[in-house]
Design an enzyme around this catalytic site. Structure first.
Site, PDB file in Angstrom:
ATOM      1  N   THR A 170      38.155   5.898  83.123  1.00 60.83           N
ATOM      2  CA  THR A 170      36.864   6.049  83.794  1.00 60.83           C
ATOM      3  C   THR A 170      35.764   6.085  82.746  1.00 60.83           C
ATOM      4  O   THR A 170      36.027   6.158  81.543  1.00 60.83           O
ATOM      5  CB  THR A 170      36.830   7.313  84.675  1.00 60.83           C
ATOM      6  OG1 THR A 170      35.753   7.195  85.618  1.00 60.83           O
ATOM      7  CG2 THR A 170      36.642   8.582  83.862  1.00 60.83           C
ATOM      8  N   CYS A 186      28.858  13.466  84.779  1.00 64.11           N
ATOM      9  CA  CYS A 186      30.047  13.830  85.547  1.00 64.11           C
ATOM     10  C   CYS A 186      31.116  14.441  84.643  1.00 64.11           C
ATOM     11  O   CYS A 186      31.048  14.360  83.420  1.00 64.11           O
ATOM     12  CB  CYS A 186      30.624  12.606  86.239  1.00 64.11           C
ATOM     13  SG  CYS A 186      29.506  11.814  87.408  1.00 64.11           S
ATOM     14  N   HIS A 217      37.196  12.583  88.864  1.00 64.77           N
ATOM     15  CA  HIS A 217      35.860  12.232  88.378  1.00 64.77           C
ATOM     16  C   HIS A 217      34.871  12.768  89.406  1.00 64.77           C
ATOM     17  O   HIS A 217      34.692  12.181  90.468  1.00 64.77           O
ATOM     18  CB  HIS A 217      35.747  10.709  88.254  1.00 64.77           C
ATOM     19  CG  HIS A 217      34.417  10.219  87.740  1.00 64.77           C
ATOM     20  ND1 HIS A 217      34.277   8.994  87.119  1.00 64.77           N
ATOM     21  CD2 HIS A 217      33.173  10.765  87.758  1.00 64.77           C
ATOM     22  CE1 HIS A 217      33.002   8.815  86.780  1.00 64.77           C
ATOM     23  NE2 HIS A 217      32.308   9.883  87.173  1.00 64.77           N
TER      24      HIS A 217
END
Length: 215
Positions: free
Chosen positions: A52, A57, A74
């Site tokens: 990712t 985040c 995530h």
């Protein structure tokens, strides 16, 4: 983290419930890889990677090395509340697992459901960068949340790479629990916000420095 350049004939099957996650052959590392977007998580007992890209985040990687299972999430915001949902608007918040409390509970429950044992779980925390100067430090709120969650659940935090001002590209090896983090040069703020808001899968950046392997 490099394995083999020879692509196996068949992609290993995903666990039930994760069939829709985008998976592909990573030629650079020689593994199949699952790419997760904001609000997604992926749990696997295959010898594969999870990838990712993070701004403010957080991703938490969890591994039970004895059971050979792990997962990564995530999430965008710490805790779901109606007040938060109203203030951010539906274009930013559309799924419960975009919130840390849901993302953590769902992922850990699925790891345990498929053979993991809670007191054997090892967690690594990545992300929470302050990548947009003009915005509230959402990254810091996410970091504070995940530390509190881990402490309250009596989980084992073994490594962390959080804060700072850079987005991060993350690769997590399910079987070994190793994580490779690459910090990225600061990008256009609107590009990063759009990525988080619209589930974009790519972030056009250049790398800065080398990769950091967490063990």
């Amino acid at each position: 983290m490099t394995h083999s350049n020879i692509k196996p004939d068949d992609m290993p099957s995903a666990l039930p419930g994760f069939e829709d996650i985008n998976r592909y052959w990573d030629t650079s590392h020689g593994y199949y890889s699952a790419k997760i977007l904001p609000g997604q998580y992926y749990v696997s007992n295959n010898d594969e990677l999870i990838a990712t890209v993070l701004g403010s985040c957080i991703s938490v990687c969890v591994t039970d090395k004895v059971a050979g299972i792990g997962g990564m999430n995530h999430f965008m915001l710490p805790i779901y509340s109606r007040e938060q949902a109203d203030s951010w608007g539906s274009t930013v918040i559309s799924a419960e697992t975009r919130y840390g409390n849901f993302a953590m509970e769902h992922m850990i429950n699925d790891v345990i459901k498929h053979g993991g044992v809670k007191n054997r779980l090892e967690l690594k925390v990545i992300g929470g960068g302050r990548v947009m100067d003009q915005m509230t430090d959402i990254g810091l709120r996410n970091i504070s949340f995940v530390y509190d969650y881990i402490a309250n659940e009596r989980l084992q935090l073994v490594k962390e790479d959080v804060g700072d001002r850079y987005p991060r590209k993350v690769l997590f090896h399910v079987k070994t629990g190793k994580v490779k983090v690459r910090k990225l040069k600061k990008v256009n703020n609107s590009t990063l916000l759009e990525r988080d808001s619209e589930y974009l899968s790519k972030l056009n950046t250049q790398t800065v420095g080398g990769s950091v392997d967490l063990f």
